[in-house]
Every structure is written in C-alpha cells, then in structure tokens.
Write a protein that holds these residues in place. Structure first.
Motif, PDB file in Angstrom:
ATOM      1  N   LYS A 130       0.833  -1.211   0.000  1.00 26.05           N
ATOM      2  CA  LYS A 130       0.000   0.000   0.000  1.00 26.05           C
ATOM      3  C   LYS A 130       0.868   1.263   0.000  1.00 26.05           C
ATOM      4  O   LYS A 130       0.706   2.139  -0.849  1.00 26.05           O
ATOM      5  CB  LYS A 130      -0.933   0.012   1.233  1.00 26.05           C
ATOM      6  CG  LYS A 130      -1.895  -1.164   1.293  1.00 26.05           C
ATOM      7  CD  LYS A 130      -2.920  -1.003   2.402  1.00 26.05           C
ATOM      8  CE  LYS A 130      -2.320  -0.943   3.797  1.00 26.05           C
ATOM      9  NZ  LYS A 130      -1.674  -2.201   4.194  1.00 26.05           N
ATOM     10  N   THR A 131       1.767   1.331   0.974  1.00 24.65           N
ATOM     11  CA  THR A 131       2.612   2.525   1.064  1.00 24.65           C
ATOM     12  C   THR A 131       3.556   2.626  -0.120  1.00 24.65           C
ATOM     13  O   THR A 131       3.813   3.730  -0.644  1.00 24.65           O
ATOM     14  CB  THR A 131       3.425   2.510   2.371  1.00 24.65           C
ATOM     15  OG1 THR A 131       2.562   2.099   3.423  1.00 24.65           O
ATOM     16  CG2 THR A 131       3.968   3.876   2.700  1.00 24.65           C
ATOM     17  N   THR A 132       4.047   1.496  -0.557  1.00 26.12           N
ATOM     18  CA  THR A 132       4.936   1.480  -1.718  1.00 26.12           C
ATOM     19  C   THR A 132       4.227   2.059  -2.939  1.00 26.12           C
ATOM     20  O   THR A 132       4.774   2.895  -3.661  1.00 26.12           O
ATOM     21  CB  THR A 132       5.383   0.034  -2.006  1.00 26.12           C
ATOM     22  OG1 THR A 132       6.112  -0.428  -0.886  1.00 26.12           O
ATOM     23  CG2 THR A 132       6.245  -0.044  -3.245  1.00 26.12           C
ATOM     24  N   THR A 133       3.001   1.612  -3.165  1.00 27.55           N
ATOM     25  CA  THR A 133       2.230   2.112  -4.303  1.00 27.55           C
ATOM     26  C   THR A 133       1.948   3.608  -4.140  1.00 27.55           C
ATOM     27  O   THR A 133       2.021   4.378  -5.109  1.00 27.55           O
ATOM     28  CB  THR A 133       0.902   1.328  -4.433  1.00 27.55           C
ATOM     29  OG1 THR A 133       1.208  -0.065  -4.503  1.00 27.55           O
ATOM     30  CG2 THR A 133       0.131   1.739  -5.667  1.00 27.55           C
ATOM     31  N   ALA A 134       1.656   4.017  -2.916  1.00 26.23           N
ATOM     32  CA  ALA A 134       1.410   5.442  -2.658  1.00 26.23           C
ATOM     33  C   ALA A 134       2.634   6.269  -3.039  1.00 26.23           C
ATOM     34  O   ALA A 134       2.510   7.339  -3.648  1.00 26.23           O
ATOM     35  CB  ALA A 134       1.062   5.650  -1.183  1.00 26.23           C
ATOM     36  N   ARG A 135       3.816   5.754  -2.701  1.00 25.43           N
ATOM     37  CA  ARG A 135       5.040   6.509  -3.017  1.00 25.43           C
ATOM     38  C   ARG A 135       5.284   6.577  -4.519  1.00 25.43           C
ATOM     39  O   ARG A 135       5.715   7.610  -5.053  1.00 25.43           O
ATOM     40  CB  ARG A 135       6.248   5.856  -2.356  1.00 25.43           C
ATOM     41  CG  ARG A 135       6.286   6.118  -0.871  1.00 25.43           C
ATOM     42  CD  ARG A 135       7.620   5.694  -0.294  1.00 25.43           C
ATOM     43  NE  ARG A 135       7.517   5.671   1.150  1.00 25.43           N
ATOM     44  CZ  ARG A 135       7.812   4.628   1.892  1.00 25.43           C
ATOM     45  NH1 ARG A 135       8.252   3.517   1.335  1.00 25.43           N
ATOM     46  NH2 ARG A 135       7.676   4.688   3.198  1.00 25.43           N
ATOM     47  N   ILE A 136       5.000   5.469  -5.204  1.00 24.57           N
ATOM     48  CA  ILE A 136       5.197   5.475  -6.664  1.00 24.57           C
ATOM     49  C   ILE A 136       4.251   6.487  -7.309  1.00 24.57           C
ATOM     50  O   ILE A 136       4.636   7.273  -8.180  1.00 24.57           O
ATOM     51  CB  ILE A 136       4.981   4.065  -7.265  1.00 24.57           C
ATOM     52  CG1 ILE A 136       6.015   3.089  -6.688  1.00 24.57           C
ATOM     53  CG2 ILE A 136       5.080   4.103  -8.785  1.00 24.57           C
ATOM     54  CD1 ILE A 136       5.792   1.644  -7.075  1.00 24.57           C
ATOM     55  N   LEU A 137       3.015   6.482  -6.804  1.00 25.12           N
ATOM     56  CA  LEU A 137       2.032   7.430  -7.332  1.00 25.12           C
ATOM     57  C   LEU A 137       2.488   8.871  -7.064  1.00 25.12           C
ATOM     58  O   LEU A 137       2.451   9.728  -7.957  1.00 25.12           O
ATOM     59  CB  LEU A 137       0.661   7.162  -6.687  1.00 25.12           C
ATOM     60  CG  LEU A 137      -0.483   8.102  -7.091  1.00 25.12           C
ATOM     61  CD1 LEU A 137      -0.728   8.043  -8.598  1.00 25.12           C
ATOM     62  CD2 LEU A 137      -1.770   7.763  -6.338  1.00 25.12           C
ATOM     63  N   ALA A 138       2.948   9.113  -5.843  1.00 23.09           N
ATOM     64  CA  ALA A 138       3.418  10.454  -5.473  1.00 23.09           C
ATOM     65  C   ALA A 138       4.578  10.876  -6.377  1.00 23.09           C
ATOM     66  O   ALA A 138       4.647  12.021  -6.850  1.00 23.09           O
ATOM     67  CB  ALA A 138       3.850  10.478  -4.008  1.00 23.09           C
ATOM     68  N   LYS A 139       5.459   9.916  -6.624  1.00 23.57           N
ATOM     69  CA  LYS A 139       6.617  10.211  -7.459  1.00 23.57           C
ATOM     70  C   LYS A 139       6.178  10.560  -8.888  1.00 23.57           C
ATOM     71  O   LYS A 139       6.642  11.522  -9.492  1.00 23.57           O
ATOM     72  CB  LYS A 139       7.564   9.003  -7.487  1.00 23.57           C
ATOM     73  CG  LYS A 139       8.833   9.249  -6.678  1.00 23.57           C
ATOM     74  CD  LYS A 139       9.897   8.232  -6.945  1.00 23.57           C
ATOM     75  CE  LYS A 139       9.503   6.856  -6.468  1.00 23.57           C
ATOM     76  NZ  LYS A 139      10.685   5.963  -6.393  1.00 23.57           N
ATOM     77  N   TYR A 140       5.267   9.719  -9.389  1.00 21.38           N
ATOM     78  CA  TYR A 140       4.801   9.959 -10.751  1.00 21.38           C
ATOM     79  C   TYR A 140       4.204  11.363 -10.872  1.00 21.38           C
ATOM     80  O   TYR A 140       4.482  12.092 -11.834  1.00 21.38           O
ATOM     81  CB  TYR A 140       3.754   8.904 -11.158  1.00 21.38           C
ATOM     82  CG  TYR A 140       3.162   9.207 -12.507  1.00 21.38           C
ATOM     83  CD1 TYR A 140       3.828   8.807 -13.666  1.00 21.38           C
ATOM     84  CD2 TYR A 140       1.988   9.945 -12.625  1.00 21.38           C
ATOM     85  CE1 TYR A 140       3.318   9.138 -14.922  1.00 21.38           C
ATOM     86  CE2 TYR A 140       1.479  10.269 -13.863  1.00 21.38           C
ATOM     87  CZ  TYR A 140       2.145   9.859 -15.017  1.00 21.38           C
ATOM     88  OH  TYR A 140       1.647  10.193 -16.247  1.00 21.38           O
ATOM     89  N   LEU A 141       3.382  11.734  -9.868  1.00 15.63           N
ATOM     90  CA  LEU A 141       2.671  13.016  -9.934  1.00 15.63           C
ATOM     91  C   LEU A 141       3.632  14.211  -9.901  1.00 15.63           C
ATOM     92  O   LEU A 141       3.354  15.257 -10.471  1.00 15.63           O
ATOM     93  CB  LEU A 141       1.650  13.116  -8.789  1.00 15.63           C
ATOM     94  CG  LEU A 141       0.475  12.137  -8.884  1.00 15.63           C
ATOM     95  CD1 LEU A 141      -0.363  12.175  -7.614  1.00 15.63           C
ATOM     96  CD2 LEU A 141      -0.397  12.461 -10.109  1.00 15.63           C
ATOM     97  N   ASN A 142       4.770  14.029  -9.237  1.00 13.13           N
ATOM     98  CA  ASN A 142       5.717  15.141  -9.143  1.00 13.13           C
ATOM     99  C   ASN A 142       6.940  14.968 -10.041  1.00 13.13           C
ATOM    100  O   ASN A 142       7.842  15.800 -10.022  1.00 13.13           O
ATOM    101  CB  ASN A 142       6.170  15.338  -7.693  1.00 13.13           C
ATOM    102  CG  ASN A 142       5.172  16.195  -6.916  1.00 13.13           C
ATOM    103  OD1 ASN A 142       4.251  16.761  -7.514  1.00 13.13           O
ATOM    104  ND2 ASN A 142       5.352  16.302  -5.607  1.00 13.13           N
ATOM    105  N   CYS A 143       6.976  13.875 -10.790  1.00 12.19           N
ATOM    106  CA  CYS A 143       8.145  13.581 -11.618  1.00 12.19           C
ATOM    107  C   CYS A 143       8.290  14.630 -12.731  1.00 12.19           C
ATOM    108  O   CYS A 143       7.314  15.038 -13.342  1.00 12.19           O
ATOM    109  CB  CYS A 143       8.024  12.187 -12.228  1.00 12.19           C
ATOM    110  SG  CYS A 143       9.438  11.754 -13.263  1.00 12.19           S
ATOM    111  N   GLN A 144       9.542  15.028 -12.968  1.00  9.37           N
ATOM    112  CA  GLN A 144       9.784  16.031 -14.012  1.00  9.37           C
ATOM    113  C   GLN A 144       9.824  15.393 -15.397  1.00  9.37           C
ATOM    114  O   GLN A 144       9.752  16.073 -16.403  1.00  9.37           O
ATOM    115  CB  GLN A 144      11.111  16.750 -13.727  1.00  9.37           C
ATOM    116  CG  GLN A 144      11.035  17.573 -12.442  1.00  9.37           C
ATOM    117  CD  GLN A 144      12.411  17.963 -11.915  1.00  9.37           C
ATOM    118  OE1 GLN A 144      13.424  17.392 -12.319  1.00  9.37           O
ATOM    119  NE2 GLN A 144      12.439  18.929 -11.005  1.00  9.37           N
ATOM    120  N   ASN A 145       9.949  14.062 -15.413  1.00  6.43           N
ATOM    121  CA  ASN A 145      10.119  13.409 -16.702  1.00  6.43           C
ATOM    122  C   ASN A 145       9.507  12.001 -16.714  1.00  6.43           C
ATOM    123  O   ASN A 145      10.194  11.015 -16.925  1.00  6.43           O
ATOM    124  CB  ASN A 145      11.629  13.344 -16.985  1.00  6.43           C
ATOM    125  CG  ASN A 145      11.915  12.801 -18.363  1.00  6.43           C
ATOM    126  OD1 ASN A 145      11.066  12.908 -19.262  1.00  6.43           O
ATOM    127  ND2 ASN A 145      13.085  12.192 -18.526  1.00  6.43           N
TER     128      ASN A 145
END
Ligand SMILES: [Zn+2]
Length: 566
Positions: A51-66
């Motif tokens: 759950k938390t792992t997926t949350a972090r990936i989602l967070a990363k995607y949303l703020n990813c510059q590329n």
C-alpha cells in the motif's frame, strides 16, 4: 555502504514492479493516462502488501519532471528526493502516532501552501483508521474543499474503522494478500540477484510464514541470510523460523476437527510441493500428538520442546481433545509411520491415512472394547488385556474386581507418615492405623495384609499396571515403566529409569491414588516411594529413536495394536 535490508533494497520503484496488485496499479495508470487524478485515495488491505509502496510510486509519478511509460523516471531530482524520503512536497504521516486533532489542524495549515518543487503536495497518511474522531472531523473539513494542489493518500488495514464520510470522499483501492507463488517467485528473483543459494522448499517455508505479506517475507529472508550466510541449508530455515511443523500441524488439526477431507488433502499437497520428506511429516505429526498429550496431562507447556510463541496455541489445541483421543491419534500415526517404509505409493497411503484421521471418532467406544465389551465398572478387568489368565495372588480381604469399586476412587487412609524418607523398620506386626478409626483395610486379615513379599509385588506388577491402564491409561502406562525394588514395612519402593524422571514425578504426585489402587488390587496398604536410578534402559534410547523407543509410545502401540487395530 552497510547492509541494506532487502525490503528497502528491493522496494518497487515502478507500478509494474508491485507484486500481486495489478488490479490496483493498472487502474491507477489508466487514470493518470486519462488525467483523472483524484484528490483523495484510500488504499486498504493487510500489512506489508504494497500500500505505502504504491502510494510513493504514485506520489513520485505526480511530481516527476520526466515521467515515462506511465511511471516515474526515478532519476530526476523530485523522484530521488521522494525515494530518499527528503521531499518537502510528499509527507508521510503515521496515523498511529499522530492521532490527535492538533496534528490534523497543523496539517490543515500547511496544505494551504503550494508545493515547493513539484506539481502537488501529497500527504500519505498511514494507518488512517487510528486517528481520533476529532481528528477525522478536522480532516474531513480539508477534504471537503481541498486545494487543487493537494492530494491525500490514506492507507489502512481496517477500512471499516474509517468514517464513512471520509471513505465516500476517496477513491478506494483494495489491495490483496499476495499469493504464495508470487511471493516465492519474487524471493527467488531476489536470491538469484543476491547470489543466495536456497531451495524452493525453504523459500516456500518463508513465504508461508509471511502469510501474504511481501515485507514480512523479505525480512524473514533477511533473518535467514544473516544467520546462515549465502548458502542456506533447508534445516536451518526450519530451525531459524521455527515454523515448519507447528503451523502446518495446527492447521491440520483444524481441518481434522472440521472433518474437512479437502482441507486435509490441501495440506498434504503443500507438504508435497514444499518438498518435505514425507516420513518427516509423519514423525512430526506423531510429535505433535505427543506434545498435546503431555500438555493435556500436565498443563505445563514448559515441558515441551517448542518455541515459547507456540505455547498458548498448543495449549488451546490440547484443550480440544480428550486424553484418550490423543492416545489413539498418536497410535494411528505411529502405526502409519511403521507401515510407511514399505509403502510403494506414499501419496496414496498418506491420503488414506489422512482420511482415516478426518473420520476419526472420539474414542469413547475404545474403552468398551478394551474392557472386553463391558463398559461399566470393573467387570471387564479380571483378565489382562491380552486375555491371559490371572496369576495374581489374591491377598487380603478384597479380591480385585469384586468390590464393584471404580478404580479411581480414593480411600481414607493414614497419611501422618507420608513425608518420612528413612526406611521404616520391618513391620511384622499389624500396621498401626492410629489416625483413622475407619480405615479397616487390614482388619479382617492383619497378618495376610502384611505378608506380601517384594517378589510377589514384582511378579504381579505388570499385570497390576495393565489393570490400571484400562481405566487410567496414562497412569497405568507409567506404572509399567517402573518396578518394585524394595518392600520395607509399609513402604513399597519402585524404581524408574533416570531418563523417565518426568513420568516418575507424575506418578509421585498421584501417590494417594496409586496407594488406593494397590490396596484394591493387592489388598495391602502401602506407602509408595518413587525413586529414579539406572535400570540399564538408558543405553538403548537415542534421540532419533525416541518416537519408536519411547516407552510410552512403544507400549501404546503394543497395547492398542493388540487390542483394537485391525
Ligand atoms: Zn522523475
């Protein structure tokens, strides 16, 4: 750089790498592809499943510059900061330790500010169900009108404990327990990459112990590696995890209890798939019944060689059985163990055997069989279990079996001398019953009551023990393991082998009972003295042979085999 725990080193960084949760990750990817980002997500499911792992990936995607292929790039500054837990825009809050309204008020203040580097401010609130009601309400206010740059990702193991008004404002994703095979697969990948030698059977053990949690599986593998190094033998996994048999057997007990043949076959399948030695499985099962038997008889888990963490469970399982049922289950298992060596199709044999256990009936009727069909009282006791004629000298006024007395019934007797340890003088005179006018055990035949010699006790001891065994299996069994070695006055001394101290203590604690039985049977009032010493039995016993050579189990086999089985 020091050792990094596997769960961190192998934490998934892309949606595709999250194991067993494709139904969540691909839905999320579809949503982000269509630019449909929710302001609040609720991730539910057991611990350690991503759950938390997926949350972090989602967070990363949303703020990813590329972002690439609907995944974060994992290389830009934002991705790196989030991965390292250093991002100001992604905050992880543990609901369990920040439960109060103050924390949420604080949160409501900070959400007003726009993100520093990324597109969004993302709050990952773990164990959100732990928040207090006030904190929930405060949170709700934020959720009602969330600033456009704010995204909440709530995670919980107990969705039913989250306020419905919160749930209704979120997009909910239910994470699933990770299937055993998937956990094994990932563990295998990790081991190959890390250069760890380990068998599939051992990985199965770890995966099973992890019970659907990838994080648990990884930390168990960490434990095993730190103990055994990079070349891991199967035995050490079993030992380190302390699991093999206990969990399996406790589950087997449950399915037997529910008379569930398919459950039993399922467990057998597991055993086969895990690559266990099947005779080990049977030996472990015999151990299991035996442990329960000891617990049942003594209530002392400390006597068992099982990890402390299992004491409570074993005790509750033991409580579900009658002593005699456990004896019979043990016997069935030991018989199966004996036959097993010569069996050609082991699997079919074990299936049959498990079916037998599934249809195992409470052994109430066994006692009737044992006592020769007469279930009541002591009528059936005049012969030995093997049907040979009685050769017991009938001393004293009572002939055994003639009193209609139940064997467990106790007599009132003089106990004033019980704690004397020195041998008493030879008593040629009638014994003194000064303490109790009602004790008349030798009144009718005073000289006869004292004339029983050591030899006569010895001659009839086995038969006496068998006699006791029919009503009190355990006590009778333990009595067969000792022998009378001295008669001195009213003291009858019996000797147990020093390896059987536990049995000796068990009998000693029941001295009153044994004395009453001796009185009934031999017509003789004695004081029982138990001692342990060398009987020559010790050499024969080795640890490996315990299951078979153990006098209790051995005698139980003999006893029941001759009487009931076949
Ligand atoms: Zn990036």
């Amino acid at each position: 750089m020091g050792y990094q725990v596997l769960s961190r080193k192998w934490r998934p960084q892309r949606f595709e790498d999250v194991v067993g949760q494709k139904h969540v990750t691909s839905t999320l990817q579809n949503a982000i592809e269509q630019d449909r980002i929710a302001h609040a997500y609720l991730f539910t499911g057991p611990r350690g499943i991503g759950k938390t792992t997926t949350a972090r990936i989602l967070a990363k995607y949303l703020n990813c510059q590329n972002p690439q292929d609907l995944n974060p790039c994992n290389e830009c500054k934002n991705c790196e900061e989030i991965t390292a837990g250093r991002s100001f825009d992604v905050l992880e809050i543990d609901g369990a330790s920040n439960r109060g309204i103050d924390n949420i008020r604080e949160l409501r203040e900070v959400v007003k500010y726009p993100p520093s580097d990324g597109n969004y401010r993302i709050y990952i609130v773990d164990e959100v169900h732990m928040l207090t009601k006030e904190a929930f309400n405060a949170l709700l206010k934020t959720l009602e009108e969330p600033p456009s740059h704010v995204i909440f990702i709530f995670a919980t193991t107990e969705p039913e404990a989250v306020l419905p008004t919160i749930v209704s404002r979120t997009q909910r994703f239910d994470f699933k327990r990770i299937p055993l095979q998937k956990i094994i697969g990932l563990l295998r990948t990790i081991c190959e990459a890390e250069g760890i030698q380990i068998s599939d059977g051992a990985l199965t053990l770890i995966a099973r112990k992890a019970d659907g949690s990838m994080r648990d599986a990884e930390s168990l593998l960490d434990q095993v590696i730190s103990f055994a190094g990079s070349d891991i033998p199967d035995e050490s996994v079993a030992t380190i995890l302390g699991i093999v048999d206990y969990d399996l057997y406790i589950r087997l007990h449950s399915v037997l209890h529910e008379r569930d043949p398919s459950g039993a076959f399922g467990i057998l399948n597991e055993v086969l798939r895990a690559g266990y030695d099947l005779s080990e499985f049977l030996a472990g099962l015999a151990d299991f019944w035996r442990n329960l038997l000891v617990l049942n008889a003594t209530g002392q888990p400390d006597l068992l060689e099982i990890p402390e963490t299992y004491h409570e469970r074993f005790q509750s399982v033991a409580g579900e059985y009658e002593e005699r049922d456990l004896l019979r289950l043990l016997n069935l298992t030991l018989s199966a163990q004996h036959q097993f060596r010569d069996v050609r199709n082991q699997r079919v044999f074990l299936e049959n055997f498990l079916l037998k256990l599934v249809h195992f009936d409470s052994s109430v009727r066994i006692e009737e069989l044992l006592s020769g069909g007469g279930a009541s009282g002591v009528e059936g006791m005049s012969g030995t279990s093997s049907g040979t004629a009685s050769a017991t000298p009938k001393r004293g006024r009572q002939s055994r079996g003639g009193t209609g007395r139940n064997i467990g019934q106790k007599k009132t007797r003089v106990t004033g001398e019980r704690h004397q340890t020195t041998p008493e003088p030879e008593a040629d005179q009638p014994e003194e019953n000064s303490g109790s006018a009602n004790d008349t055990s030798n009144a009718g035949d005073p000289s006869g009551g004292n004339s029983l010699s050591l030899e006569e006790f010895q001659t009839s001891w086995e038969e006496f023990s068998e006699h006791v065994k029919r009503e009190k299996t355990m006590l009778g069994q333990f009595l067969t393991e000792c022998e009378p070695v001295n008669v001195s006055g009213k003291v009858l001394e019996v000797l147990f082998d020093r390896t059987l101290k536990f049995h000796m203590n068990w009998v000693r604690e029941r001295s009153d009972e044994v004395e009453a039985l001796i009185d009934d049977y031999f017509g003789r009032t004695v004081r029982l003295k138990c001692k342990a010493g060398d009987t020559g039995r010790t050499d024969k016993r080795t640890r490996e042979e315990d299951a078979e050579q153990d006098p209790i189990t051995r005698a139980i086999i003999d006893h029941f085999d001759g009487e009931i089985i076949r």
